[in-house]
Design an enzyme around this catalytic site. Structure first.
Site, PDB file in Angstrom:
ATOM      1  N   GLY A 111       0.832  -1.210   0.000  1.00  0.00           N
ATOM      2  CA  GLY A 111       0.000   0.000   0.000  1.00  0.00           C
ATOM      3  C   GLY A 111       0.859   1.248   0.000  1.00  0.00           C
ATOM      4  N   ARG A 162       1.059  -4.875  -5.836  1.00  0.00           N
ATOM      5  CA  ARG A 162       1.092  -6.143  -5.113  1.00  0.00           C
ATOM      6  C   ARG A 162       1.384  -7.193  -6.178  1.00  0.00           C
ATOM      7  NH1 ARG A 162      -0.780  -4.429   0.066  1.00  0.00           N
ATOM      8  NH2 ARG A 162      -2.299  -2.780  -0.161  1.00  0.00           N
ATOM      9  N   ASP A 218       4.812  -4.837   6.083  1.00  0.00           N
ATOM     10  CA  ASP A 218       5.367  -6.130   6.520  1.00  0.00           C
ATOM     11  C   ASP A 218       5.367  -7.187   5.415  1.00  0.00           C
ATOM     12  OD1 ASP A 218       2.644  -6.256   6.634  1.00  0.00           O
ATOM     13  OD2 ASP A 218       2.535  -7.166   8.627  1.00  0.00           O
ATOM     14  N   THR A 228       3.998   2.421   6.038  1.00  0.00           N
ATOM     15  CA  THR A 228       2.592   2.001   6.005  1.00  0.00           C
ATOM     16  C   THR A 228       1.812   2.888   6.961  1.00  0.00           C
ATOM     17  OG1 THR A 228       1.029   0.293   6.669  1.00  0.00           O
ATOM     18  CG2 THR A 228       3.205   0.101   7.598  1.00  0.00           C
ATOM     19  N   ASP A 281      -0.620   2.168   8.618  1.00  0.00           N
ATOM     20  CA  ASP A 281      -1.126   1.397   9.765  1.00  0.00           C
ATOM     21  C   ASP A 281      -0.211   1.448  10.992  1.00  0.00           C
ATOM     22  OD1 ASP A 281      -3.284   0.643   8.289  1.00  0.00           O
ATOM     23  OD2 ASP A 281      -2.532  -1.352   7.778  1.00  0.00           O
ATOM     24  N   ASP A 295       1.933  -0.650  11.936  1.00  0.00           N
ATOM     25  CA  ASP A 295       1.859  -1.946  12.627  1.00  0.00           C
ATOM     26  C   ASP A 295       3.151  -2.762  12.500  1.00  0.00           C
ATOM     27  OD1 ASP A 295       1.593  -2.362   9.929  1.00  0.00           O
ATOM     28  OD2 ASP A 295      -0.085  -3.744  10.050  1.00  0.00           O
ATOM     29  N   ARG A 342      -7.021  -2.894   9.043  1.00  0.00           N
ATOM     30  CA  ARG A 342      -7.656  -4.210   8.988  1.00  0.00           C
ATOM     31  C   ARG A 342      -7.315  -5.048  10.210  1.00  0.00           C
ATOM     32  NH1 ARG A 342      -5.586  -6.269   3.681  1.00  0.00           N
ATOM     33  NH2 ARG A 342      -4.478  -4.319   3.904  1.00  0.00           N
TER      34      ARG A 342
HETATM   35  P1  ATP Z   1       0.623  -2.684   3.540  1.00  0.00           P
HETATM   36  O1  ATP Z   1       0.987  -2.757   4.990  1.00  0.00           O
HETATM   37  O2  ATP Z   1       0.361  -1.311   3.105  1.00  0.00           O
HETATM   38  O3  ATP Z   1      -0.429  -3.679   3.125  1.00  0.00           O
HETATM   39  P2  ATP Z   1       2.595  -4.524   2.602  1.00  0.00           P
HETATM   40  O4  ATP Z   1       4.005  -4.363   2.206  1.00  0.00           O
HETATM   41  O5  ATP Z   1       2.337  -5.334   3.838  1.00  0.00           O
HETATM   42  O6  ATP Z   1       1.957  -3.090   2.712  1.00  0.00           O
HETATM   43  P3  ATP Z   1       1.539  -6.653   0.930  1.00  0.00           P
HETATM   44  O7  ATP Z   1       0.537  -6.622  -0.159  1.00  0.00           O
HETATM   45  O8  ATP Z   1       1.311  -7.555   2.071  1.00  0.00           O
HETATM   46  O9  ATP Z   1       1.764  -5.135   1.374  1.00  0.00           O
HETATM   47  O10 ATP Z   1       2.957  -7.067   0.289  1.00  0.00           O
HETATM   48  C1  ATP Z   1       3.470  -6.372  -0.836  1.00  0.00           C
HETATM   49  C2  ATP Z   1       4.128  -7.357  -1.763  1.00  0.00           C
HETATM   50  O11 ATP Z   1       5.209  -8.002  -1.090  1.00  0.00           O
HETATM   51  C3  ATP Z   1       3.234  -8.492  -2.250  1.00  0.00           C
HETATM   52  O12 ATP Z   1       2.428  -8.141  -3.342  1.00  0.00           O
HETATM   53  C4  ATP Z   1       4.268  -9.532  -2.649  1.00  0.00           C
HETATM   54  O13 ATP Z   1       4.811  -9.235  -3.906  1.00  0.00           O
HETATM   55  C5  ATP Z   1       5.345  -9.338  -1.571  1.00  0.00           C
HETATM   56  N1  ATP Z   1       5.108 -10.312  -0.500  1.00  0.00           N
HETATM   57  C6  ATP Z   1       4.211 -10.236   0.506  1.00  0.00           C
HETATM   58  N2  ATP Z   1       4.233 -11.342   1.265  1.00  0.00           N
HETATM   59  C7  ATP Z   1       5.150 -12.161   0.719  1.00  0.00           C
HETATM   60  C8  ATP Z   1       5.632 -13.475   1.014  1.00  0.00           C
HETATM   61  N3  ATP Z   1       5.162 -14.175   2.061  1.00  0.00           N
HETATM   62  N4  ATP Z   1       6.588 -13.998   0.230  1.00  0.00           N
HETATM   63  C9  ATP Z   1       7.080 -13.312  -0.811  1.00  0.00           C
HETATM   64  N5  ATP Z   1       6.661 -12.075  -1.161  1.00  0.00           N
HETATM   65  C10 ATP Z   1       5.712 -11.500  -0.416  1.00  0.00           C
END
Ligand code: ATP
Length: 332
Positions: free
Chosen positions: A11, A72, A103, A126, A128, A130, A172
């Site tokens: 995000g 994503r 994360d 982020t 959040d 978190d 969330r």
């Molecule tokens: P936000 O907190 O805003 O949701 P985020 O970084 O947690 O941000 P995610 O959609 O969970 O957002 O992860 C971003 C991208 O990181 C995913 O689309 C994927 O490409 C990669 N990613 C997330 N989890 C994994 C995983 N377990 N293994 C490999 N790549 C991952």
């Protein structure tokens, strides 16, 4: 190390641009070649690379969103996808990578550093807030101020029309944003995923206010309370609507709902987010130059520190229950 890449993932959060700018300019200052990677991990797989100059990041420090775009990427979750990504990074001569994101993005960064000899450093961004191992993540302060601005405006109309407003905020799985904005915005009730609540208590508080002559109230609800709150699941996918209807049915008061939605993610980053993004981005580059990998940078008591990504992923950031209690007392 001669060449490093930078990307934003997950995000978007206000301040990501300031972080990219810091990585690019600190990197150039250190004599590195910097590659901007578009659309997060998807951009690695597609080799969507762009050479960054000093001027590439001019005039972006004050802009929300991320000029490298975010995405994503499901493919990157697979071993095969990551192998493709590693191949592209190697082909591009990229030896180090700064991943700016949440994360999920950190999990991807961890795997990338474990499955290749490319050094990877994470920068927490982020709204959040978190992510463990940092007091704040980039974007959180701006989002809080955006929400507060919205609450101020809703309060004007709530007072004028003597209505109860249920305001839904993002979060969330985490209630940091909602809790802090509830305290700062003087919300009458704050409902977050981490703390159980009962609809009876929410109504009791409203009744208590009503008996004192108070005819308007703001109930701040994190989107993630949904899992435990199921009185009217058919009413709407948004629990704020279900909650509002339930209050209206029980109390006979007129209620209104505002779902703040994606406006919480936008806007010019605050001073705090820009300063933090600048500091974290610059330190991320220094860590790469020191040969570090599989680490994240964070702010602890105003100091920039680094931690193993594993610690950030395994750590649990706890809601401050004293603040929850305080908000409760002050809104009586
Ligand atoms: P936000 O907190 O805003 O949701 P985020 O970084 O947690 O941000 P995610 O959609 O969970 O957002 O992860 C971003 C991208 O990181 C995913 O689309 C994927 O490409 C990669 N990613 C997330 N989890 C994994 C995983 N377990 N293994 C490999 N790549 C991952």
């Amino acid at each position: 190390m001669k060449k490093i890449g930078v990307l934003t993932s997950g995000g978007d959060a206000p301040g990501m641009n300031a972080a990219i700018r810091a990585v690019v300019r600190q990197g150039i200052y250190e004599g590195l070649d910097i590659i901007g990677i578009k659309r997060g991990y998807a951009g690695i797989i597609d080799s969507d690379f762009e050479v960054m100059e000093r001027g590439s990041v001019a005039d972006i420090i004050h802009r929300g969103g991320t000029f490298l775009h975010s995405a994503r990427c499901e493919e990157f979750r697979t071993k095969k996808g990551r192998e493709k990504a590693i191949e592209q990074l190697k082909y591009g001569g990229i030896e180090g990578l700064v991943v700016i994101g949440g994360d999920g993005s950190f999990k991807g960064a961890q795997l990338l550093s474990q499955e290749s000899d490319i050094n990877v450093i994470g920068v927490p961004a982020t709204i959040d807030n978190d992510i463990a191992c940092t007091d704040y993540s980039i974007g959180y302060d701006t989002a809080m101020n955006t929400i507060l601005d919205a609450i101020n405006k809703i309060r004007d109309t709530a007072t004028s029309h003597e209505r109860i407003f249920v305001v839904e905020t993002m979060g969330r799985h985490s209630g940091f944003l909602t809790l802090m904005c509830g305290l700062a915005g003087g919300a009458e009730s704050i409902l977050i995923p981490e703390i159980d609540f009962s609809i009876e208590n929410v109504c009791k508080k409203l009744k208590h206010g009503y008996d004192r002559g108070k005819l308007h109230s703001i109930i701040l609800v994190a989107e993630g309370i949904g899992d435990d709150f199921k009185p009217n699941r058919d009413v709407s996918h948004s629990k704020a609507f279900a909650l509002s209807k339930e209050i209206s049915n029980r109390m006979g008061f007129e209620t209104r709902v505002t779902v703040l939605g994606h406006l919480q993610r936008g806007g010019a980053p605050t001073a705090q987010d820009r300063i933090m993004a600048s500091r974290l981005g610059a330190v991320a580059v220094k860590l790469l130059l020191n040969g570090e990998t599989n680490k994240m940078v964070g702010i602890i008591h105003e100091e920039v520190k680094s931690f193993k990504i594993e610690e950030a992923l395994e750590g649990q950031k706890e809601i401050d229950r004293d603040i929850y209690e305080l908000a409760n007392i002050l809104s009586m």
